[in-house]
Design a protein around this motif. Structure first.
Motif, PDB file in Angstrom:
ATOM      1  N   THR A  18       0.828  -1.190   0.000  1.00 12.78           N
ATOM      2  CA  THR A  18       0.000   0.000   0.000  1.00 12.78           C
ATOM      3  C   THR A  18       0.868   1.247   0.000  1.00 12.78           C
ATOM      4  O   THR A  18       0.623   2.219  -0.716  1.00 12.78           O
ATOM      5  CB  THR A  18      -0.932   0.017   1.224  1.00 12.78           C
ATOM      6  N   LEU A  21       2.400   1.644  -3.467  1.00 14.04           N
ATOM      7  CA  LEU A  21       1.465   2.210  -4.415  1.00 14.04           C
ATOM      8  C   LEU A  21       1.346   3.709  -4.232  1.00 14.04           C
ATOM      9  O   LEU A  21       1.275   4.469  -5.192  1.00 14.04           O
ATOM     10  CB  LEU A  21       0.078   1.564  -4.254  1.00 14.04           C
ATOM     11  N   CYS A 102     -13.602  -8.338  -8.134  1.00 11.27           N
ATOM     12  CA  CYS A 102     -12.152  -8.148  -8.194  1.00 11.27           C
ATOM     13  C   CYS A 102     -11.468  -9.400  -8.736  1.00 11.27           C
ATOM     14  O   CYS A 102     -10.483  -9.307  -9.482  1.00 11.27           O
ATOM     15  CB  CYS A 102     -11.607  -7.785  -6.824  1.00 11.27           C
ATOM     16  N   GLU A 164      -9.134  -0.423  -4.397  1.00 12.84           N
ATOM     17  CA  GLU A 164      -7.927  -0.939  -3.762  1.00 12.84           C
ATOM     18  C   GLU A 164      -8.260  -2.268  -3.095  1.00 12.84           C
ATOM     19  O   GLU A 164      -9.259  -2.373  -2.374  1.00 12.84           O
ATOM     20  CB  GLU A 164      -7.383   0.040  -2.714  1.00 12.84           C
ATOM     21  N   THR A 166      -6.260  -6.431  -2.018  1.00 18.70           N
ATOM     22  CA  THR A 166      -5.066  -7.272  -2.026  1.00 18.70           C
ATOM     23  C   THR A 166      -5.387  -8.604  -2.688  1.00 18.70           C
ATOM     24  O   THR A 166      -6.523  -9.084  -2.648  1.00 18.70           O
ATOM     25  CB  THR A 166      -4.540  -7.538  -0.596  1.00 18.70           C
ATOM     26  N   GLY A 176      -0.633  -5.675  -3.652  1.00 18.05           N
ATOM     27  CA  GLY A 176      -1.562  -4.580  -3.440  1.00 18.05           C
ATOM     28  C   GLY A 176      -2.027  -4.098  -4.799  1.00 18.05           C
ATOM     29  O   GLY A 176      -1.208  -3.807  -5.678  1.00 18.05           O
ATOM     30  N   GLU A 178      -4.429  -1.555  -7.237  1.00 15.47           N
ATOM     31  CA  GLU A 178      -5.168  -0.295  -7.356  1.00 15.47           C
ATOM     32  C   GLU A 178      -5.755  -0.217  -8.756  1.00 15.47           C
ATOM     33  O   GLU A 178      -5.070  -0.501  -9.742  1.00 15.47           O
ATOM     34  CB  GLU A 178      -4.250   0.895  -7.097  1.00 15.47           C
ATOM     35  N   ARG A 180      -7.856   2.213 -11.498  1.00 18.07           N
ATOM     36  CA  ARG A 180      -8.274   3.567 -11.858  1.00 18.07           C
ATOM     37  C   ARG A 180      -8.997   3.559 -13.204  1.00 18.07           C
ATOM     38  O   ARG A 180      -8.757   2.692 -14.041  1.00 18.07           O
ATOM     39  CB  ARG A 180      -7.069   4.504 -11.994  1.00 18.07           C
TER      40      ARG A 180
END
Length: 261
Positions: A18, A21, A102, A164, A166, A176, A178, A180
Motif C-alpha cells: 500500500t 502504491l 475483483c 484498492e 489485495t 496490493g 489499485e 483507476r
C-alpha cells in the motif's frame, strides 16, 4: 529469506505494498510521452456520448479482421513483434482475492479476454516495446453487442468496486492492487478503459510494480480489446492513441461491408 507466520506476513505485505502504491502511483497525466508519440493527446474530458458511425451491420470476414489490426508498422520504433509472453504474466497475474468482481478482473487481466470466447472471426497482434519491455496485445473479434455493452458497464464500475484490494499469487506472494479509470477518446459505439497497478515483492524481497492498461471499444458487431502492460514505464498515451487509431481503422473497414480483401 525467513518468513513470519502467514497472518503476520499477509498484514505486513499488504501494508508495504500500500505504501509502495502511494509512492509509485503517479498521475497518468504526468507521464513522459513515448518517443513515437506526436499527435495531440485525447481530451480526458471528452463526452463519451459522441459516437462514430460503425458502418455496415454485417460481421467482418477473418481477412478484414486481420486488416483492422494495429501493428508495429503503425507504432514504429521501439515496437516489434512479440517474442513471447513475459514471465510476470504467470508470476503476478495468476492471483486470487475474496471479492467476486475483483477476482473476475484478475482473471480478465490474465486471459486478456473481457468478453469471453469470440463468436465469430477474430485477429490478434502482439508487440514488445524494446525500450521498456512493455507488451501490447491488440485483438479484433466479433461479439454480441449487448454482451459487450454489459461488460463495458461492469468495467466502468470497477474503480468504485475494486479501487484498492489485495490479491495472493499462486506462489503465495501478496499484491496490493489499485484500479483507476483511464480516459479514452470518444471513438466507437461504446468504450471503457482501466489502469490497474499491482505492487508486491518477490520471495527474495525485491519490490515488483506491474502496470496494466485494459481498454475495450465496441464498433458495431465487433469489439477491440487492448492491453498494454509492463514492469517499467507503461504509457497511457500509447493505450489511448492505439485505441483511437484502431477504432478509426476498424470503422473504415466495416464500411466495406463483407467485400473480400
Amino acid at each position: 529469506m525467513t518468513h513470519p507466520p502467514a497472518t503476520r506476513a499477509l498484514l505486513a505485505s499488504a501494508l508495504s505494498v500500500t505504501a509502495l502504491l502511494a509512492t509509485a502511483g503517479c498521475s497518468i497525466d504526468d507521464e513522459p510521452r513515448p518517443r513515437w508519440f506526436s499527435a495531440s493527446p485525447p481530451a480526458s474530458g471528452a463526452s463519451p456520448a459522441v459516437e462514430q458511425p460503425s458502418g455496415s451491420g454485417a460481421a467482418l470476414t477473418e481477412a478484414q479482421a486481420r486488416a483492422a489490426l494495429v501493428t508495429e508498422a503503425d507504432l514504429g520504433e521501439p515496437w516489434t513483434p512479440s517474442r513471447g509472453a513475459r514471465t510476470w504474466r504467470d508470476g503476478l497475474l495468476k492471483a486470487s482475492t475474496q471479492d467476486q468482481d475483483c477476482q473476475r478482473l484478475l482473471d480478465v487481466l490474465y486471459t486478456e479476454e473481457p468478453f469471453g470466447t469470440p463468436k465469430g472471426p477474430q485477429a490478434t497482434s502482439a508487440l514488445d516495446d524494446g525500450d521498456t519491455d512493455a507488451q501490447l496485445r491488440y485483438r479484433v473479434a466479433a461479439h454480441p453487442p449487448a454482451d459487450v455493452d454489459r461488460t463495458l458497464d461492469w468495467m466502468k464500475s470497477l474503480p468504485g468496486r475494486c479501487g484498492e484490494f489485495t490479491a495472493t499469487t499462486t506462489r503465495g506472494g501478496v499484491q496490493g492492487v489499485e484500479v483507476r479509470n483511464l480516459p479514452l477518446p470518444p471513438v466507437g459505439d461504446a468504450r471503457q478503459a482501466l489502469r490497474v497497478m499491482l505492487a508486491g515483492e518477490t520471495e527474495e524481497g525485491e519490490l515488483t510494480y506491474l502496470t496494466m492498461d485494459l481498454a475495450a471499444v465496441r464498433v458495431g458487431e465487433e469489439a477491440i480489446t487492448l492491453t498494454n502492460a509492463g514492469l517499467d514505464e507503461v504509457y497511457a498515451e500509447v493505450t489511448q492513441q492505439t485505441a483511437q487509431l484502431g477504432t478509426q481503422r476498424l470503422t473504415e473497414i466495416r464500411k466495406q461491408g463483407r467485400a473480400q480483401i
